[in-house]
Design a protein around this motif. Structure first.
Motif, PDB file in Angstrom:
ATOM      1  N   LEU A  73     -15.390  41.796  41.806  1.00  0.00           N
ATOM      2  CA  LEU A  73     -14.505  41.474  42.915  1.00  0.00           C
ATOM      3  C   LEU A  73     -14.199  42.686  43.796  1.00  0.00           C
ATOM      4  O   LEU A  73     -13.650  43.681  43.330  1.00  0.00           O
ATOM      5  N   LEU A  98      -8.458  35.163  52.222  1.00  0.00           N
ATOM      6  CA  LEU A  98      -8.110  34.535  50.949  1.00  0.00           C
ATOM      7  C   LEU A  98      -6.600  34.445  50.802  1.00  0.00           C
ATOM      8  O   LEU A  98      -6.064  33.468  50.288  1.00  0.00           O
ATOM      9  N   ILE A 175      -4.013  38.042  43.948  1.00  0.00           N
ATOM     10  CA  ILE A 175      -5.202  37.344  43.433  1.00  0.00           C
ATOM     11  C   ILE A 175      -4.788  36.314  42.385  1.00  0.00           C
ATOM     12  O   ILE A 175      -5.257  35.173  42.397  1.00  0.00           O
ATOM     13  N   ARG A 176      -3.870  36.686  41.490  1.00  0.00           N
ATOM     14  CA  ARG A 176      -3.378  35.734  40.475  1.00  0.00           C
ATOM     15  C   ARG A 176      -2.668  34.549  41.128  1.00  0.00           C
ATOM     16  O   ARG A 176      -2.833  33.409  40.716  1.00  0.00           O
ATOM     17  N   HIS A 177      -1.877  34.831  42.160  1.00  0.00           N
ATOM     18  CA  HIS A 177      -1.151  33.776  42.863  1.00  0.00           C
ATOM     19  C   HIS A 177      -2.137  32.803  43.522  1.00  0.00           C
ATOM     20  O   HIS A 177      -1.967  31.580  43.414  1.00  0.00           O
ATOM     21  N   VAL A 178      -3.158  33.332  44.174  1.00  0.00           N
ATOM     22  CA  VAL A 178      -4.159  32.475  44.822  1.00  0.00           C
ATOM     23  C   VAL A 178      -4.881  31.630  43.775  1.00  0.00           C
ATOM     24  O   VAL A 178      -5.096  30.428  43.974  1.00  0.00           O
ATOM     25  N   LYS A 179      -5.211  32.245  42.655  1.00  0.00           N
ATOM     26  CA  LYS A 179      -5.909  31.525  41.583  1.00  0.00           C
ATOM     27  C   LYS A 179      -5.031  30.396  41.023  1.00  0.00           C
ATOM     28  O   LYS A 179      -5.496  29.266  40.842  1.00  0.00           O
ATOM     29  N   GLU A 180      -3.756  30.689  40.749  1.00  0.00           N
ATOM     30  CA  GLU A 180      -2.835  29.672  40.225  1.00  0.00           C
ATOM     31  C   GLU A 180      -2.628  28.549  41.234  1.00  0.00           C
ATOM     32  O   GLU A 180      -2.581  27.368  40.873  1.00  0.00           O
ATOM     33  N   ARG A 181      -2.515  28.911  42.493  1.00  0.00           N
ATOM     34  CA  ARG A 181      -2.327  27.905  43.541  1.00  0.00           C
ATOM     35  C   ARG A 181      -3.550  26.994  43.659  1.00  0.00           C
ATOM     36  O   ARG A 181      -3.415  25.776  43.785  1.00  0.00           O
ATOM     37  N   SER A 182      -4.721  27.591  43.562  1.00  0.00           N
ATOM     38  CA  SER A 182      -5.968  26.815  43.617  1.00  0.00           C
ATOM     39  C   SER A 182      -6.067  25.866  42.438  1.00  0.00           C
ATOM     40  O   SER A 182      -6.461  24.709  42.590  1.00  0.00           O
ATOM     41  N   ALA A 183      -5.705  26.363  41.251  1.00  0.00           N
ATOM     42  CA  ALA A 183      -5.756  25.531  40.049  1.00  0.00           C
ATOM     43  C   ALA A 183      -4.778  24.360  40.179  1.00  0.00           C
ATOM     44  O   ALA A 183      -5.105  23.218  39.798  1.00  0.00           O
TER      45      ALA A 183
END
Length: 189
Positions: A73, A98, A175-183
């Motif tokens: 990344l 992103l 990055i963690r926030h974007v990942k959690e939001r996507s999930a």
């Protein structure tokens, strides 16, 4: 960049003098590209220097940096101009982003309202990074959240934009926030 690696665009936004250029510079693996210009008498009465009276220059277009978080990344960082007269650049800068870090100075919270409104309008996932200035009073995250009127889902973290590790940690939080939001979006389908 290695085969199989991914690059993403991340914005660093906030009001005038909140530390955007400083953050991009502190965390970038490369010498950042900046569009800093000296503040002149022409900006007197236009730029609000309350709380940042020692500020000598300002971003007039964008700042650009790059950081590899790991072998897979790479983040391309784009720092936005903070003065209202340059905000017309934001629409183009945010295309394909992103997510964003909104830097906040608790001595001048009102300078970050517009950045938060723009993140919400553009539907860009963001985190609030409270830049800890030496003469700023510390406030609990919930007080900052209430003052900025952001949802409980929006992460709020302290940072020192001058410090590489602190700035990197803010980016990891994003990055963690974007990942959690996507999930969460995928689960709701």
């Amino acid at each position: 960049m290695n085969q199989g690696s991914r690059s993403v665009k991340v914005m660093v936004a906030g009001g005038f003098g909140t530390g955007k250029t400083t953050m991009v510079g502190s965390v970038s693996d490369i010498v950042p590209l900046t569009t800093e210009e000296t503040l002149t008498q022409a900006s007197a009465g236009v730029d609000d220097l309350v709380g940042v009276a020692d500020k000598k220059s300002t971003t007039v277009s964008l700042d650009f940096g790059r950081i590899s978080l790991n072998e897979q990344l790479v983040l391309y960082l784009f720092g936005t101009p903070g003065q209202e007269r340059f905000w017309f650049l934001w629409n183009g800068l945010f295309k394909g982003a992103l997510g964003a870090v909104v830097l906040v100075d608790t001595r001048r919270l009102q300078s970050s309202f517009r950045a938060i409104e723009e993140m919400e309008r553009l539907e860009v996932p963001f985190v609030i990074a409270v830049n800890v200035f030496p003469d700023a009073r510390r406030h609990p995250a919930e007080e900052v959240r209430e003052a900025l009127a952001v949802t409980p889902a929006t992460p709020i973290v302290d940072c020192d934009a001058r410090d590489r590790v602190s700035s990197r940690d803010v980016l990891i939080t994003l990055i963690r926030h974007v990942k959690e939001r996507s999930a969460a979006v995928l689960e709701s389908r």
